[in-house]
Enzyme design. Structure first.
Site, PDB file in Angstrom:
ATOM      1  N   GLU A 263      58.631  28.995 136.604  1.00  0.00           N
ATOM      2  CA  GLU A 263      60.020  28.201 136.043  1.00  0.00           C
ATOM      3  C   GLU A 263      59.554  27.185 135.121  1.00  0.00           C
ATOM      4  O   GLU A 263      60.647  26.795 134.612  1.00  0.00           O
ATOM      5  CB  GLU A 263      60.535  27.624 137.279  1.00  0.00           C
ATOM      6  CG  GLU A 263      59.366  26.413 138.071  1.00  0.00           C
ATOM      7  CD  GLU A 263      59.883  25.804 139.265  1.00  0.00           C
ATOM      8  OE1 GLU A 263      60.286  26.339 140.202  1.00  0.00           O
ATOM      9  OE2 GLU A 263      60.060  24.445 139.249  1.00  0.00           O
ATOM     10  N   HIS A 295      65.467  24.358 140.837  1.00  0.00           N
ATOM     11  CA  HIS A 295      64.536  23.339 141.400  1.00  0.00           C
ATOM     12  C   HIS A 295      65.410  22.017 141.559  1.00  0.00           C
ATOM     13  O   HIS A 295      65.213  20.983 141.218  1.00  0.00           O
ATOM     14  CB  HIS A 295      63.309  22.953 140.561  1.00  0.00           C
ATOM     15  CG  HIS A 295      62.092  22.395 141.316  1.00  0.00           C
ATOM     16  ND1 HIS A 295      61.004  22.865 141.077  1.00  0.00           N
ATOM     17  CD2 HIS A 295      62.066  21.398 142.300  1.00  0.00           C
ATOM     18  CE1 HIS A 295      60.254  22.158 142.087  1.00  0.00           C
ATOM     19  NE2 HIS A 295      60.853  21.416 142.618  1.00  0.00           N
TER      20      HIS A 295
HETATM   21  P1  NAI Z   1      54.294  17.510 153.970  1.00  0.00           P
HETATM   22  O1  NAI Z   1      53.255  17.054 153.443  1.00  0.00           O
HETATM   23  O2  NAI Z   1      55.041  16.493 154.840  1.00  0.00           O
HETATM   24  O3  NAI Z   1      54.250  19.027 154.861  1.00  0.00           O
HETATM   25  C1  NAI Z   1      53.647  19.979 154.296  1.00  0.00           C
HETATM   26  C2  NAI Z   1      52.951  20.697 155.465  1.00  0.00           C
HETATM   27  O4  NAI Z   1      52.567  21.997 155.145  1.00  0.00           O
HETATM   28  C3  NAI Z   1      52.108  19.780 156.424  1.00  0.00           C
HETATM   29  O5  NAI Z   1      52.479  20.027 157.898  1.00  0.00           O
HETATM   30  C4  NAI Z   1      50.610  20.605 156.153  1.00  0.00           C
HETATM   31  O6  NAI Z   1      49.932  20.481 157.240  1.00  0.00           O
HETATM   32  C5  NAI Z   1      51.221  21.996 155.749  1.00  0.00           C
HETATM   33  N1  NAI Z   1      50.398  22.816 155.276  1.00  0.00           N
HETATM   34  C6  NAI Z   1      49.508  22.509 154.432  1.00  0.00           C
HETATM   35  N2  NAI Z   1      48.379  23.599 154.078  1.00  0.00           N
HETATM   36  C7  NAI Z   1      49.006  24.793 154.666  1.00  0.00           C
HETATM   37  C8  NAI Z   1      48.578  26.009 154.687  1.00  0.00           C
HETATM   38  N3  NAI Z   1      47.582  26.662 154.238  1.00  0.00           N
HETATM   39  N4  NAI Z   1      49.534  26.775 155.679  1.00  0.00           N
HETATM   40  C9  NAI Z   1      50.582  26.404 156.183  1.00  0.00           C
HETATM   41  N5  NAI Z   1      50.917  25.079 156.403  1.00  0.00           N
HETATM   42  C10 NAI Z   1      50.069  24.085 155.409  1.00  0.00           C
HETATM   43  O7  NAI Z   1      55.358  17.916 152.680  1.00  0.00           O
HETATM   44  P2  NAI Z   1      56.864  17.841 152.600  1.00  0.00           P
HETATM   45  O8  NAI Z   1      57.249  16.483 152.071  1.00  0.00           O
HETATM   46  O9  NAI Z   1      57.270  18.521 153.752  1.00  0.00           O
HETATM   47  O10 NAI Z   1      57.120  18.770 151.495  1.00  0.00           O
HETATM   48  C11 NAI Z   1      56.738  20.347 151.524  1.00  0.00           C
HETATM   49  C12 NAI Z   1      56.846  20.787 150.127  1.00  0.00           C
HETATM   50  O11 NAI Z   1      58.112  20.850 149.721  1.00  0.00           O
HETATM   51  C13 NAI Z   1      55.989  20.138 149.021  1.00  0.00           C
HETATM   52  O12 NAI Z   1      54.579  20.358 148.983  1.00  0.00           O
HETATM   53  C14 NAI Z   1      56.701  20.539 147.846  1.00  0.00           C
HETATM   54  O13 NAI Z   1      56.093  21.650 147.205  1.00  0.00           O
HETATM   55  C15 NAI Z   1      58.178  20.860 148.233  1.00  0.00           C
HETATM   56  N6  NAI Z   1      59.158  20.260 147.816  1.00  0.00           N
HETATM   57  C16 NAI Z   1      60.236  20.666 147.139  1.00  0.00           C
HETATM   58  C17 NAI Z   1      61.280  19.985 146.439  1.00  0.00           C
HETATM   59  C18 NAI Z   1      62.325  20.628 145.774  1.00  0.00           C
HETATM   60  O14 NAI Z   1      63.056  19.812 145.026  1.00  0.00           O
HETATM   61  N7  NAI Z   1      62.515  22.256 145.943  1.00  0.00           N
HETATM   62  C19 NAI Z   1      61.119  18.566 146.401  1.00  0.00           C
HETATM   63  C20 NAI Z   1      59.928  17.921 147.379  1.00  0.00           C
HETATM   64  C21 NAI Z   1      59.313  18.484 147.840  1.00  0.00           C
END
Ligand code: NAI
Length: 344
Positions: A263, A295
């Site tokens: 992207e 995004h």
């Molecule tokens: P967070 O850190 O609160 O949660 C991420 C979860 O993924 C955690 O529970 C973690 O343990 C888990 N995780 C880590 N490694 C893993 C694996 N190998 N397999 C399965 N689970 C695993 O993060 P949050 O705030 O929930 O954000 C999640 C994702 O959303 C971010 O990493 C980002 O990439 C994406 N995001 C997208 C946005 C958008 O505008 N499209 C905006 C903000 C975030």
């Protein structure tokens, strides 16, 4: 304090101007993305502010170093676009760990409902006074099973929303939350069980070496026929070629993508007058059962305010106290929050 703000968009400025002026930070907005070709623009600044599609690789880090710029304030949560290993000892990386999990989770549900109730088709039809219902049949979410990969801040809000619709939840996370699994309507399972039993799969984990292409040909093979794939997390979680094959073979019933692996040169820009070079994306967009947004999941007034406030506070905290609670640090092969600020 002077900060070079890359990939600036009109919707960034009002909140950054407000908090920047309050705290005495001067922001110079550059529309271009931060990468090897543009990093020289950061000369003379105290720090740089970057977003999801800026590229902070070894070359960029070295150049920033040569210019004496040693602070990168990411105005996002994900940091897969920063070479954290290389940055260690050279660049302080600050981020906004959470700004509105509701924004992303609600957008995910908006995409799902649009897709399965064919709203995107109905909207266009009724604008043309075509009130036929042919081929608009959807399905109820109530009673369906959603597989949620990543049960952090956004994943949990999405689970709450799905529970509001009466859905059952199969969850997978590398680090399970101990207060989520109720043994009934929300259960942690292994990935294979999630793939085999979910009607809908939603990705809410970060992009890492481990999660890269977590949805690939092999995973899709295990899924139910007609599975709906939702990705509002990071493009690299889904092998787009495999997804396209899955759609063509009718294995995948629908896909909703707010992110795409390639992207960075496409999203956030108006490419309407250009030939789309990316054949996979062009083919995906051409499918009646694929919805792509650019995004956009984070883009709410609340999230923009929180992003600006936290980014400005991160910079103030770093420059005034030489530490910041939202600093990231690469140690022992892992990127983690660095509370000490004294990692290098
Ligand atoms: P967070 O850190 O609160 O949660 C991420 C979860 O993924 C955690 O529970 C973690 O343990 C888990 N995780 C880590 N490694 C893993 C694996 N190998 N397999 C399965 N689970 C695993 O993060 P949050 O705030 O929930 O954000 C999640 C994702 O959303 C971010 O990493 C980002 O990439 C994406 N995001 C997208 C946005 C958008 O505008 N499209 C905006 C903000 C975030």
């Amino acid at each position: 304090m002077k900060i070079a703000f890359f990939d600036a968009k009109p919707y960034d400025k009002p909140s950054f101007e407000k908090y920047g002026q309050e705290k005495g930070i001067k922001l110079k907005y550059f529309e271009t993305k931060l990468n090897e070709d543009t990093v020289d623009l950061a000369k003379g600044f105290d720090g740089v502010c970057a977003f999801v599609n800026d590229t902070i690789n070894a070359v960029v880090i070295d150049k920033l170093n040569e210019m004496g710029v040693n602070v990168l304030a990411l105005r996002c949560a994900g940091f897969n676009n920063v070479d954290m290993k290389y940055a260690y000892g050279k660049l302080h990386v600050l981020r906004v760990p959470a700004y509105s999990p509701y924004a992303v989770a609600e957008h995910t549900m908006a995409l799902l409902l649009t897709s399965i109730r064919r709203i995107h088709k109905a909207y266009i039809r009724s604008r043309d006074y075509n009130f036929s219902l042919a081929n608009l049949t959807g399905f109820d979410l109530h009673g369906k099973t959603v597989g949620v990969i990543g049960t952090g801040r956004i994943g949990r809000v999405f689970i709450d929303i799905c529970r509001g619709f009466g859905m059952r939840v199969l969850a997978y996370d590398k680090f399970k939350a101990n207060d989520l699994d109720n043994g009934d309507t929300i259960r942690y399972v292994e990935l294979d069980e999630l793939f085999e039993n979910s009607d809908i799969i939603s990705l809410h984990c970060p992009l890492t070496e481990e999660t890269n292409h977590i949805i690939d040909e092999n995973a899709l093979e295990k899924c139910k026929k007609g599975v709906v794939i939702l990705n509002t997390s990071r493009g690299g979680l889904v092998d787009a070629e495999a997804l396209l094959m899955g759609i063509k073979s009718r294995k995948v019933g629908a896909a909703c993508l707010d992110v795409y692996e390639e992207e960075s040169d496409i999203f956030f820009e108006d490419n309407s007058g250009h030939i789309m070079e990316d054949d996979t994306l062009a083919r995906l967009i051409s499918m009646p059962n694929v919805i792509v947004t650019s995004h956009q999941a984070f883009l709410t007034e609340e999230a923009l305010e929180n992003i600006a406030e936290t980014t400005v506070n991160n910079l103030i905290s770093f420059f005034e106290n030489n530490e910041c609670e939202n600093e990231l640090c690469y140690r022992g092969g892992n990127t983690q929050d660095c509370k000490s600020g004294k990692c290098f």
